[in-house]
Design an enzyme around this catalytic site. Structure first.
Site, PDB file in Angstrom:
ATOM      1  CG  ASP A   1      -2.141   0.776   1.100  1.00  0.00           C
ATOM      2  OD1 ASP A   1      -2.379   1.293   0.001  1.00  0.00           O
ATOM      3  OD2 ASP A   1      -2.885   0.893   2.092  1.00  0.00           O
ATOM      4  N   GLY A   2       0.353   2.326  -0.611  1.00  0.00           N
ATOM      5  CA  GLY A   2       1.008   3.638  -0.520  1.00  0.00           C
ATOM      6  C   GLY A   2       1.657   4.126  -1.810  1.00  0.00           C
TER       7      GLY A   2
ATOM      8  CB  SER B   1      -7.841  -4.342   2.881  1.00  0.00           C
ATOM      9  OG  SER B   1      -7.759  -3.152   3.606  1.00  0.00           O
TER      10      SER B   1
ATOM     11  CG  ASN C   1      -7.238  -2.631  -6.392  1.00  0.00           C
ATOM     12  OD1 ASN C   1      -6.263  -3.354  -6.231  1.00  0.00           O
ATOM     13  ND2 ASN C   1      -7.645  -1.768  -5.464  1.00  0.00           N
ATOM     14  CD1 TRP C   2     -12.281  -5.803 -10.401  1.00  0.00           C
ATOM     15  CD2 TRP C   2     -11.396  -5.137 -12.351  1.00  0.00           C
ATOM     16  NE1 TRP C   2     -11.603  -6.870 -10.941  1.00  0.00           N
ATOM     17  CE2 TRP C   2     -11.051  -6.490 -12.146  1.00  0.00           C
ATOM     18  CE3 TRP C   2     -10.945  -4.501 -13.521  1.00  0.00           C
ATOM     19  CZ2 TRP C   2     -10.276  -7.228 -13.040  1.00  0.00           C
ATOM     20  CZ3 TRP C   2     -10.187  -5.231 -14.420  1.00  0.00           C
ATOM     21  CH2 TRP C   2      -9.856  -6.575 -14.175  1.00  0.00           C
TER      22      TRP C   2
ATOM     23  CD1 TRP D   1       7.380   6.717  -2.478  1.00  0.00           C
ATOM     24  CD2 TRP D   1       6.945   7.012  -4.674  1.00  0.00           C
ATOM     25  NE1 TRP D   1       8.588   6.759  -3.156  1.00  0.00           N
ATOM     26  CE2 TRP D   1       8.338   6.942  -4.495  1.00  0.00           C
ATOM     27  CE3 TRP D   1       6.429   7.182  -5.965  1.00  0.00           C
ATOM     28  CZ2 TRP D   1       9.235   7.042  -5.561  1.00  0.00           C
ATOM     29  CZ3 TRP D   1       7.319   7.298  -7.026  1.00  0.00           C
ATOM     30  CH2 TRP D   1       8.697   7.225  -6.819  1.00  0.00           C
TER      31      TRP D   1
END
Ligand code: V0D
Length: 254
Positions: free
Chosen positions: A33-34, A209, A81-82, A38
Site C-alpha cells: 500500500d502507498g 482489507s 481495484n476495478w 508516494w
C-alpha cells in the site's frame, strides 16, 4: 546491515545467515500500500507510484529468496481495484507483462515457482497470456514460491471454496458433516502452500482489507508507515526479525 549485494542483487546462491533469521516465517503475505501517496508527495501521476512499486516488489522478491523464505504472497490487485479510473486499471494490467519481460530470467535462475491467487479469468486477454506464460516458464521449479494475488478477494476465495465443496456434495463425492479445517484448505487458492505466518502492510493502514482472511487467522501482523515504493530489504529484515522475537517469546512460556 548486510553485505553489499551490488544493485540489490545477491551474488552467491546461498541463503543469508544471520542470528535474527534463525526463527523465520515460512510464508509471508504483503499488502503493498502507498504507491499513490508516494507519487502525490512527489507531484507525479499515480501510475508513476505503481511503477516504483513494481521495483520495490522485485527487490522484495529477491530479498525474500535471499533470506530463505519459502513462500511470499503479494497483493497486487484486489477485487475492489476495478473501481479505480479505467486509465489506471489499464496501466496496472500491463505491469505483469512488463515485470516478466525484465525479471523472468532471474526468477528462473533462482528456481522461483510462480502461482496466482484470485480469478484471473476476468483479466484482459494480454494479462491472462502473461499469467499462462509465467506459469509455464516456472512450473518445474522447486525454489521459493511467489504468489501474485490478482483480482483476489478473501471473501470471494471463501465463496468459491464453499461452492466447490457444495458441488462435490451434490455429485456425491463428499458428504455433509465430515469436513475438517485441514480439508477445507484444499479448496482455497493457497492449497498446498505453507501456512501463512506473517502479514506485512505498508503505508500506515491497520487493516487486512479482505487479504487472505482465512489464512491470516493465526498469522503475526506487522505494520509500517513506510510507503510501498520506499520499502527496502532492511524493512523486510526488520519485519522478519520482529516475527522471530515474538515467536521466541512464545517459546519461552509454552
Ligand atoms: C501496482 C505494487 C507487479 C502494487 C506493485 C495487475 C500495485 C506494482 C505485478 C505483477 C502491480 C503481477 C503479476 C505478475 C507479475 C507482476 C503487478 C499489478 C500491480 C496488478 F505475474 N507489480 N504489479 N501487478 N503494481
Amino acid at each position: 546491515m548486510f553485505k553489499s549485494f551490488g544493485r540489490g542483487q545477491r551474488v552467491s546462491a546461498t541463503t543469508v545467515e544471520h542470528p535474527a533469521l534463525k526463527v523465520k516465517p515460512r510464508h509471508i503475505g504483503i499488502i503493498m500500500d502507498g504507491n499513490g501517496r508516494w507519487a502525490r508527495k512527489r507531484g507525479l501521476p499515480r501510475v508513476a507510484g505503481h511503477h516504483a512499486g513494481m521495483t520495490a516488489m522485485r527487490e522484495t522478491i529477491r530479498a525474500c529468496d535471499d533470506f530463505g523464505i519459502e513462500c511470499v504472497t503479494l497483493y497486487a490487485f484486489s477485487t475492489e481495484n476495478w473501481k479505480r479510473p479505467i486509465s489506471e486499471v489499464e496501466y496496472l494490467m500491463r505491469l505483469p507483462e512488463q515485470f516478466f519481460r525484465n525479471e523472468i530470467e532471474e526468477l528462473v535462475s533462482r528456481g522461483v515457482r510462480v502461482r496466482f491467487l484470485g480469478d484471473t479469468s476476468q483479466l484482459p486477454p494480454y494479462t491472462q497470456e502473461t499469467v499462462r506464460n509465467s506459469l509455464l516458464r516456472t512450473e518445474g521449479n522447486t525454489g521459493m514460491t511467489v504468489n501474485f494475488a490478482l483480482n483476489y478477494g478473501g471473501r470471494n476465495e471463501l465463496m468459491c471454496a464453499i461452492e466447490r465443496y457444495a458441488r462435490e456434495i451434490a455429485d456425491g463425492k463428499a458428504s455433509v458433516g465430515d469436513l475438517t479445517e485441514a480439508d477445507f484448505d484444499r479448496y482455497l487458492d493457497t492449497a498446498g502452500l505453507p501456512a501463512l505466518d506473517l502479514v506485512i502492510r505498508t503505508s500506515g493502514e491497520i487493516r487486512l482489507s479482505n487479504f487472505l482472511i482465512w489464512q491470516a487467522a493465526y498469522a503475526e501482523l506487522w505494520f509500517t508507515d513506510v510507503l510501498w515504493p520506499d520499502f527496502s530489504r532492511d524493512d523486510l529484515f526488520q519485519a522478519i526479525s520482529d516475527y522471530g522475537r515474538r515467536k521466541r517469546r512464545f517459546g519461552a512460556v509454552e
